[in-house]
Design a protein around this motif. Sequence first.
Motif, PDB file in Angstrom:
ATOM      1  N   PRO A  69       0.818  -1.216   0.000  1.00  0.00           N
ATOM      2  CA  PRO A  69       0.000   0.000   0.000  1.00  0.00           C
ATOM      3  C   PRO A  69       0.848   1.260   0.000  1.00  0.00           C
ATOM      4  CG  PRO A  69      -0.749  -1.563   1.669  1.00  0.00           C
ATOM      5  CD  PRO A  69       0.570  -2.056   1.177  1.00  0.00           C
ATOM      6  N   GLY A  70       0.213   2.366  -0.407  1.00  0.00           N
ATOM      7  CA  GLY A  70       0.903   3.651  -0.358  1.00  0.00           C
ATOM      8  C   GLY A  70       1.723   3.927  -1.588  1.00  0.00           C
ATOM      9  N   TYR A  71       2.314   5.136  -1.612  1.00  0.00           N
ATOM     10  CA  TYR A  71       3.045   5.534  -2.815  1.00  0.00           C
ATOM     11  C   TYR A  71       4.475   5.005  -2.842  1.00  0.00           C
ATOM     12  CZ  TYR A  71       5.964   9.176  -0.649  1.00  0.00           C
ATOM     13  OH  TYR A  71       6.909   9.851   0.096  1.00  0.00           O
ATOM     14  N   ARG A  72       4.934   4.407  -1.756  1.00  0.00           N
ATOM     15  CA  ARG A  72       6.288   3.851  -1.748  1.00  0.00           C
ATOM     16  C   ARG A  72       6.307   2.359  -2.058  1.00  0.00           C
ATOM     17  NH1 ARG A  72       8.756   6.772   3.705  1.00  0.00           N
ATOM     18  NH2 ARG A  72       9.296   8.778   2.728  1.00  0.00           N
ATOM     19  N   GLY A  73       5.133   1.760  -2.163  1.00  0.00           N
ATOM     20  CA  GLY A  73       5.081   0.302  -2.323  1.00  0.00           C
ATOM     21  C   GLY A  73       5.229  -0.158  -3.751  1.00  0.00           C
ATOM     22  N   PHE A  74       6.364   0.151  -4.386  1.00  0.00           N
ATOM     23  CA  PHE A  74       6.603  -0.210  -5.781  1.00  0.00           C
ATOM     24  C   PHE A  74       7.981  -0.835  -5.946  1.00  0.00           C
ATOM     25  CE2 PHE A  74       3.416   3.100  -6.065  1.00  0.00           C
ATOM     26  CZ  PHE A  74       2.592   2.659  -7.084  1.00  0.00           C
ATOM     27  N   VAL A  75       8.051  -1.757  -6.901  1.00  0.00           N
ATOM     28  CA  VAL A  75       9.332  -2.269  -7.376  1.00  0.00           C
ATOM     29  C   VAL A  75       9.557  -1.701  -8.769  1.00  0.00           C
ATOM     30  CG1 VAL A  75      10.599  -4.302  -8.122  1.00  0.00           C
ATOM     31  CG2 VAL A  75       9.275  -4.372  -5.997  1.00  0.00           C
ATOM     32  N   ALA A 162     -12.920   5.526  -5.904  1.00  0.00           N
ATOM     33  CA  ALA A 162     -12.706   4.130  -5.525  1.00  0.00           C
ATOM     34  C   ALA A 162     -11.418   3.970  -4.722  1.00  0.00           C
ATOM     35  CB  ALA A 162     -12.674   3.258  -6.777  1.00  0.00           C
ATOM     36  N   MET A 163     -10.392   4.743  -5.085  1.00  0.00           N
ATOM     37  CA  MET A 163      -9.134   4.691  -4.349  1.00  0.00           C
ATOM     38  C   MET A 163      -9.325   5.169  -2.914  1.00  0.00           C
ATOM     39  SD  MET A 163      -6.701   6.245  -7.368  1.00  0.00           S
ATOM     40  CE  MET A 163      -5.207   6.391  -6.357  1.00  0.00           C
ATOM     41  N   VAL A 164     -10.079   6.253  -2.748  1.00  0.00           N
ATOM     42  CA  VAL A 164     -10.340   6.766  -1.402  1.00  0.00           C
ATOM     43  C   VAL A 164     -11.121   5.740  -0.597  1.00  0.00           C
ATOM     44  CG1 VAL A 164     -11.524   8.549  -0.077  1.00  0.00           C
ATOM     45  CG2 VAL A 164     -10.236   9.181  -2.135  1.00  0.00           C
ATOM     46  N   ALA A 165     -12.137   5.143  -1.204  1.00  0.00           N
ATOM     47  CA  ALA A 165     -12.948   4.147  -0.519  1.00  0.00           C
ATOM     48  C   ALA A 165     -12.122   2.935  -0.109  1.00  0.00           C
ATOM     49  CB  ALA A 165     -14.107   3.711  -1.411  1.00  0.00           C
ATOM     50  N   ALA A 166     -11.098   2.617  -0.908  1.00  0.00           N
ATOM     51  CA  ALA A 166     -10.239   1.475  -0.601  1.00  0.00           C
ATOM     52  C   ALA A 166      -9.188   1.797   0.455  1.00  0.00           C
ATOM     53  CB  ALA A 166      -9.556   0.990  -1.878  1.00  0.00           C
ATOM     54  N   GLY A 167      -9.140   3.050   0.905  1.00  0.00           N
ATOM     55  CA  GLY A 167      -8.205   3.436   1.957  1.00  0.00           C
ATOM     56  C   GLY A 167      -6.812   3.790   1.477  1.00  0.00           C
ATOM     57  N   GLU A 168      -6.637   3.966   0.154  1.00  0.00           N
ATOM     58  CA  GLU A 168      -5.300   4.257  -0.354  1.00  0.00           C
ATOM     59  C   GLU A 168      -4.745   5.570   0.195  1.00  0.00           C
ATOM     60  OE1 GLU A 168      -2.830   3.078  -2.345  1.00  0.00           O
ATOM     61  OE2 GLU A 168      -3.718   1.096  -2.355  1.00  0.00           O
ATOM     62  N   VAL A 169      -5.591   6.612   0.324  1.00  0.00           N
ATOM     63  CA  VAL A 169      -5.056   7.902   0.786  1.00  0.00           C
ATOM     64  C   VAL A 169      -4.623   7.830   2.249  1.00  0.00           C
ATOM     65  CG1 VAL A 169      -6.369   9.278  -0.854  1.00  0.00           C
ATOM     66  CG2 VAL A 169      -7.349   8.769   1.370  1.00  0.00           C
ATOM     67  N   ASP A 170      -5.138   6.859   2.992  1.00  0.00           N
ATOM     68  CA  ASP A 170      -4.752   6.729   4.390  1.00  0.00           C
ATOM     69  C   ASP A 170      -3.300   6.279   4.544  1.00  0.00           C
ATOM     70  OD1 ASP A 170      -7.398   7.377   5.036  1.00  0.00           O
ATOM     71  OD2 ASP A 170      -8.013   5.276   4.968  1.00  0.00           O
ATOM     72  N   ALA A 171      -2.722   5.769   3.446  1.00  0.00           N
ATOM     73  CA  ALA A 171      -1.332   5.314   3.490  1.00  0.00           C
ATOM     74  C   ALA A 171      -0.341   6.415   3.126  1.00  0.00           C
ATOM     75  CB  ALA A 171      -1.147   4.126   2.537  1.00  0.00           C
ATOM     76  N   LEU A 172      -0.838   7.607   2.779  1.00  0.00           N
ATOM     77  CA  LEU A 172       0.063   8.697   2.414  1.00  0.00           C
ATOM     78  C   LEU A 172       0.852   9.175   3.627  1.00  0.00           C
ATOM     79  CD1 LEU A 172      -2.321  10.743   0.103  1.00  0.00           C
ATOM     80  CD2 LEU A 172      -0.200   9.644  -0.606  1.00  0.00           C
ATOM     81  N   VAL A 173       2.130   9.434   3.425  1.00  0.00           N
ATOM     82  CA  VAL A 173       2.955   9.929   4.523  1.00  0.00           C
ATOM     83  C   VAL A 173       2.770  11.439   4.640  1.00  0.00           C
ATOM     84  CG1 VAL A 173       4.636   8.075   4.297  1.00  0.00           C
ATOM     85  CG2 VAL A 173       4.985  10.210   3.053  1.00  0.00           C
TER      86      VAL A 173
END
Length: 410
Positions: A69-75, A162-173
Motif C-alpha cells: 500500500p501507499g506511494y512507496r510500495g513499488f518495485v 474508488a481509491m479513497v474508498a479502498a483506503g489508499e489515501v490513508d497510506a500517504l505519509v
Amino acid sequence: MKTYLVGGAVRDRLLGRSGGDRDHVVVGATPEQMLAAGFKQVGSDFPVFLHPQTGEEYALARTERKTAPGYRGFVVHADASVTLDEDLARRDFSINAIAEDESGAIVDPHGGLRDLEARLLRHVSPAFAEDPVRILRGARFLARFAGLGFRMAPDTLELMRAMVAAGEVDALVPERVWQELKRALEEATPSAFLGLLRDCGALQRLLPEVDALFGVPQRVEFHPEVDTGLHTQMVCDMAARLAPGNARVGFAALMHDLGKALTPPEQWPKHINHEHGGLDPVRAVCARYKVPNDYRELAVIACREHLNVHRFDELRDETVHDLIARCDGFRQPARIAELALVCEADKRGRKGLQESEYPQAAKLLAAHRAACAVDAAQLDLAGLEGPQIGEALRRARIVAIRRVRQHSSE
C-alpha cells in the motif's frame, strides 16, 4: 540509445506555457553506458542521471510494479529492454505521457494531445489506482490549469473515489501530503485543488477540519456566498492573487476560519469567538503534516487576529501596539505584511466583493512602520531598569502609532 523529452516540458510547450523542468527518458541504455558518456548518477530508487553540461535529468526507461500500500510500495524495473511506450504507460495523466524525440517529432500513444485540446485530465491506465499521490497531483494540476478550462475526466474522478474508498489515501505519509498541498497553494487557483479533493472524498480523510466547513452558513450581510467552505476556497484564490507563489500566506488563508466548523448549529449563522476556537484545529493540522514553524505561526496569528485587523479603526492605539507585539512584529516585521495580506484576502474572498477596497491593510502597515521606527537609543531612559525600559519603549511606540493614525484621518 535514444533520448526523448517527456512530461511537463512537452505538455507546457504545447499549451503555450514557458518554464518548468526539462526531463528526459533514455531508451536502450544501461547505467554503465550513461556513466561512460559523462552523466552523473543521482537518486537511489531508480537510475536517474544529470547531463554533464546542462544538468538536466535523464532517467532510464522503466516500469513499476505495485507490491504494498501507499506511494512507496513499488518495485522499479529499468534496463535497456524497456520501451518508450512501456515507460509512458506508467505515467499518471495522458497530458503528461507525451514524448518528443530529438528531431521534435511527438510520440503520443495515450491520447494526450486529444485531452490537451479537450482540457481534460485523464488517467493513462488502471495502474493509476496503485499510487494515491496521483490524487494529490491531479488536484494540484487542476489548481494550475483551472484558468485554462481544465477539468477531471469523469472516469478518472470515479477511479479516485474508488481509491479513497479502498483506503489508499490513508497510506500517504505526512511529508508528501504537505509537499503537494504547499505546491497547490502556490498555484493560481487553489480552490480547484480543494474542490477535487472534496469531490473524490479525499478532503475529509486528509483535512477533515477544512471539509467540515462546507455546509456551515454565515451571515449573508457579511458573506453573500453564505457557505463557509466556499468562502474558504474564495479566500485561498484571493490570497494567490494578492501574493502569487506565497504558500505561507495561502496556508494561513486556508486555516483562518477553521473555528466556524465548531460552532453549534443552534448559533448559526453567527460564529461567536470562532477566531479563538479555530486555534486548536489549526495546530492539529500543522502537527499532523509537520508544517514548518513559520507557516504554523502565521496561520495561528491569522486565525486569532483577523477580526481585530478587520475592525482596525475601532482599536485603541494601545491595542494596535499590543496586536503587533503578540504577532512578534517588532522582531519579525515581514509577518505583519503577510498578516495584512491574509486579512485582505479574507475580506475580498467573498461573493461580489472581489474588487472591494481594504484600507485596513495600509493602516496596519503604516502603524507598524511608525512603531518600528522608534529608536530606543534616543529615548530618555535614565534611572530606568528592566521592565521599566520595556514599558518606556512601549509608550513611545504607542505615541508613534497615535500620530500616524491621526495624520491618516485628517
